[in-house]
Design a protein around this motif. Structure first.
Motif, PDB file in Angstrom:
ATOM      1  N   ASP A 210       0.812  -1.213   0.000  1.00 35.01           N
ATOM      2  CA  ASP A 210       0.000   0.000   0.000  1.00 35.01           C
ATOM      3  C   ASP A 210       0.847   1.265   0.000  1.00 35.01           C
ATOM      4  N   SER A 211       1.786   1.351   0.940  1.00 39.10           N
ATOM      5  CA  SER A 211       2.613   2.556   1.028  1.00 39.10           C
ATOM      6  C   SER A 211       3.527   2.691  -0.179  1.00 39.10           C
ATOM      7  N   PHE A 212       4.135   1.588  -0.575  1.00 36.82           N
ATOM      8  CA  PHE A 212       5.078   1.605  -1.700  1.00 36.82           C
ATOM      9  C   PHE A 212       4.431   2.133  -2.979  1.00 36.82           C
ATOM     10  N   LEU A 213       3.179   1.768  -3.207  1.00 36.98           N
ATOM     11  CA  LEU A 213       2.504   2.144  -4.448  1.00 36.98           C
ATOM     12  C   LEU A 213       1.790   3.487  -4.359  1.00 36.98           C
ATOM     13  N   SER A 214       1.808   4.113  -3.198  1.00 37.29           N
ATOM     14  CA  SER A 214       1.032   5.348  -3.032  1.00 37.29           C
ATOM     15  C   SER A 214       1.900   6.583  -2.848  1.00 37.29           C
ATOM     16  N   CYS A 215       3.193   6.473  -3.071  1.00 38.44           N
ATOM     17  CA  CYS A 215       4.049   7.646  -2.908  1.00 38.44           C
ATOM     18  C   CYS A 215       5.145   7.668  -3.968  1.00 38.44           C
ATOM     19  N   GLY A 216       5.712   8.856  -4.156  1.00 37.89           N
ATOM     20  CA  GLY A 216       6.848   9.010  -5.057  1.00 37.89           C
ATOM     21  C   GLY A 216       6.524   8.732  -6.514  1.00 37.89           C
ATOM     22  N   LEU A 217       7.567   8.358  -7.242  1.00 34.36           N
ATOM     23  CA  LEU A 217       7.437   8.136  -8.677  1.00 34.36           C
ATOM     24  C   LEU A 217       6.545   6.948  -9.011  1.00 34.36           C
ATOM     25  N   MET A 218       6.500   5.932  -8.138  1.00 28.74           N
ATOM     26  CA  MET A 218       5.623   4.797  -8.410  1.00 28.74           C
ATOM     27  C   MET A 218       4.164   5.248  -8.454  1.00 28.74           C
ATOM     28  N   ALA A 219       3.772   6.104  -7.502  1.00 26.83           N
ATOM     29  CA  ALA A 219       2.393   6.593  -7.491  1.00 26.83           C
ATOM     30  C   ALA A 219       2.092   7.405  -8.746  1.00 26.83           C
ATOM     31  N   LYS A 220       3.022   8.259  -9.145  1.00 21.91           N
ATOM     32  CA  LYS A 220       2.815   9.068 -10.347  1.00 21.91           C
ATOM     33  C   LYS A 220       2.731   8.190 -11.601  1.00 21.91           C
ATOM     34  N   ALA A 221       3.583   7.149 -11.655  1.00 17.99           N
ATOM     35  CA  ALA A 221       3.570   6.262 -12.822  1.00 17.99           C
ATOM     36  C   ALA A 221       2.267   5.474 -12.902  1.00 17.99           C
ATOM     37  N   LEU A 222       1.733   5.063 -11.749  1.00 18.38           N
ATOM     38  CA  LEU A 222       0.453   4.368 -11.730  1.00 18.38           C
ATOM     39  C   LEU A 222      -0.674   5.289 -12.192  1.00 18.38           C
ATOM     40  N   GLU A 223      -0.623   6.516 -11.719  1.00 25.01           N
ATOM     41  CA  GLU A 223      -1.657   7.475 -12.097  1.00 25.01           C
ATOM     42  C   GLU A 223      -1.606   7.789 -13.587  1.00 25.01           C
ATOM     43  N   ALA A 224      -0.384   7.839 -14.130  1.00 26.71           N
ATOM     44  CA  ALA A 224      -0.231   8.157 -15.547  1.00 26.71           C
ATOM     45  C   ALA A 224      -0.427   6.945 -16.450  1.00 26.71           C
ATOM     46  N   GLY A 225      -0.530   5.768 -15.867  1.00 27.35           N
ATOM     47  CA  GLY A 225      -0.705   4.570 -16.667  1.00 27.35           C
ATOM     48  C   GLY A 225       0.576   4.030 -17.263  1.00 27.35           C
ATOM     49  N   VAL A 226       1.710   4.535 -16.800  1.00 29.44           N
ATOM     50  CA  VAL A 226       2.994   4.030 -17.292  1.00 29.44           C
ATOM     51  C   VAL A 226       3.202   2.595 -16.814  1.00 29.44           C
TER      52      VAL A 226
END
Length: 425
Positions: free
Chosen positions: A14-30
């Motif tokens: 949960d934390s790993f995927l909700s912060c930093g570049l990982m969160a932005k990449a998930l939001e952008a669909g990368v």
């Protein structure tokens, strides 16, 4: 990039995927991440995923029924990876290889691991993030996901950032600085303030080489350096473990062809070639041992020819190597000479093509780094038992699993030295 992660602790991410570049990449669909819990595929009321190991022993083993059902439910599993300390090491090069995939499935084990038959049922690559053991594969899976995702186009703000990071070129990255220009008396290196792009690039390359030499010299083994790079590294000050190591060539007591113990003759070629190995690797010296005075007199004439006679003028490089040779009537004298050189008792490490070994190469490397060491090789058919018995350790045969193990002593000396010192520069 699609990641499918099989884990009995999906909340771990949960934390790993909700912060930093990982969160932005998930939001952008990368990248996209799907978490699958094998417990959801269990058929009993307790949602069991593990059982006792066959053959006995502590702990539990993750069973096949739930994992197999979970894997077969995936519409697009892509390449399957299992996080395991027994797997292929995760490196920047391997991460780049995985970044070229469209989808990855990551299996996170728990307890004592996963039933080994999983690899018979599916094409699975075990992957390790280091030589240590974790409680489960989730931490390792997070490392892998981030290492791979950073190399997916669009993940980082500037793709050039990834090209200059540690390991991208095979070397460690150069150090970074930012404002203020001087902090508590520590200034930013003037080269970075010059505005001269070529000078800055050269400074960064040199610092990258310098950092790699100091912290991870093993990386040079996989990097093709330019002549300019090699010249720069060669000029850097550094401690050489080879200074603590002396090679010893024992002509007696050794095992003879008939199995008896005796003495064999000294050969010109052995003295020359092992002296050159010693000089090339920066060893403390090369000790030649023979109880026969006429043999020592012969060796003395050979050495004198090159060190101070006609050979010196004809071949100064050979003279430099032969200057490391010292002659001794017995092993005790050789050990005493090495001890006197370093001011502390020298360790004795023996070699044997037949075994049994009592010291690993890793342990020998630690010993050489810590104290002066005389590494002795036997001529004839190897060192006599009386020499092996007094050694602090006996190294394994160079080719323990080969059906042919009859290297010349000169070849063995070179291979052993390189294996123990691993000095690529």
């Amino acid at each position: 990039m699609q990641f499918s992660v099989l884990t009995i602790f999906p909340e771990f991410f949960d934390s790993f995927l909700s912060c930093g570049l990982m969160a932005k990449a998930l939001e952008a669909g990368v990248v996209s991440v799907t978490r699958i819990n094998p417990r959801d595929f269990a058929t009993d009321k307790h949602h069991t995923v593990d059982d006792r190991p066959y053959g006995g022993g502590p702990g539990m083993v993750m069973g096949l029924p739930t994992l197999v059902s979970a894997l077969r439910s995936l519409p697009r599993p892509g390449r399957m990876l299992m996080l395991s300390p027994a797997g292929r090491p995760l490196s920047q090069r391997f991460a780049a290889e995985l970044a070229g995939e469209e989808a990855l499935t990551l299996l996170c084990g728990r307890y004592e691991g996963i039933d080994a038959r999983i690899c018979d049922l599916f094409d699975i690559t075990p992957v390790s993030v280091g030589d240590f053991v974790l409680s489960g594969g989730e931490s390792a899976a997070a490392c892998l996901m981030e290492a791979v995702s950073r190399l997916v186009p669009g993940f980082m703000g500037k793709d050039a950032s990834a090209e200059e990071e540690s390991f991208a070129s095979g070397l460690l990255e150069y150090p970074h600085y930012t404002r203020p220009e001087v902090f508590e008396g520590l200034p930013v290196p003037p080269e970075l303030l010059s505005g001269h792009h070529a000078a800055i690039a050269a400074w960064r390359r040199e610092r990258s080489l310098e950092t790699t030499l100091a912290r991870r010299p093993d990386l040079f083994d996989a990097v093709a350096l330019s002549r300019q790079d090699a010249d720069f590294v060669r000029g850097l000050p550094r401690a050489r473990a080879g200074r603590n190591m002396h090679l010893g060539l024992v002509h007696g007591p050794v095992v003879l062809k008939d199995g008896k113990v005796g003495t064999v003759s000294l050969t010109n070629l052995d003295v020359h070639d092992i002296a050159r190995v010693s000089r090339t690797y920066g060893l403390g010296g090369f000790e030649v041992v023979s109880p026969l005075r006429d043999q020592l007199a012969l060796a003395a004439r050979i050495v004198a020819h090159w060190r101070e006679g006609p050979g010196l003028a004809a071949n100064p490089d050979r003279a430099e190597a032969l200057s490391l040779v010292r002659l001794h009537e017995g092993l005790d004298a050789a050990l005493a000479a090495v001890t006197a050189d370093h001011g502390r008792d020298a360790a004795l490490v023996a070699t044997s093509a037949k075994g049994p070994a009592t010291m690993s190469f890793a342990a020998a490397r630690e010993l050489i780094a810590a104290r002066p060491t005389l590494l002795v090789l036997g001529t004839g058919h190897g060192l006599a038992d009386e020499v092996l018995a007094r050694a602090d350790g006996i190294l394994p045969p160079l080719r323990p699993f080969s059906d042919y193990n009859h290297l010349s002593v000169r070849a063995a000396a070179g291979i052993l030295t390189d294996r123990l010192l691993g000095d690529v520069l």
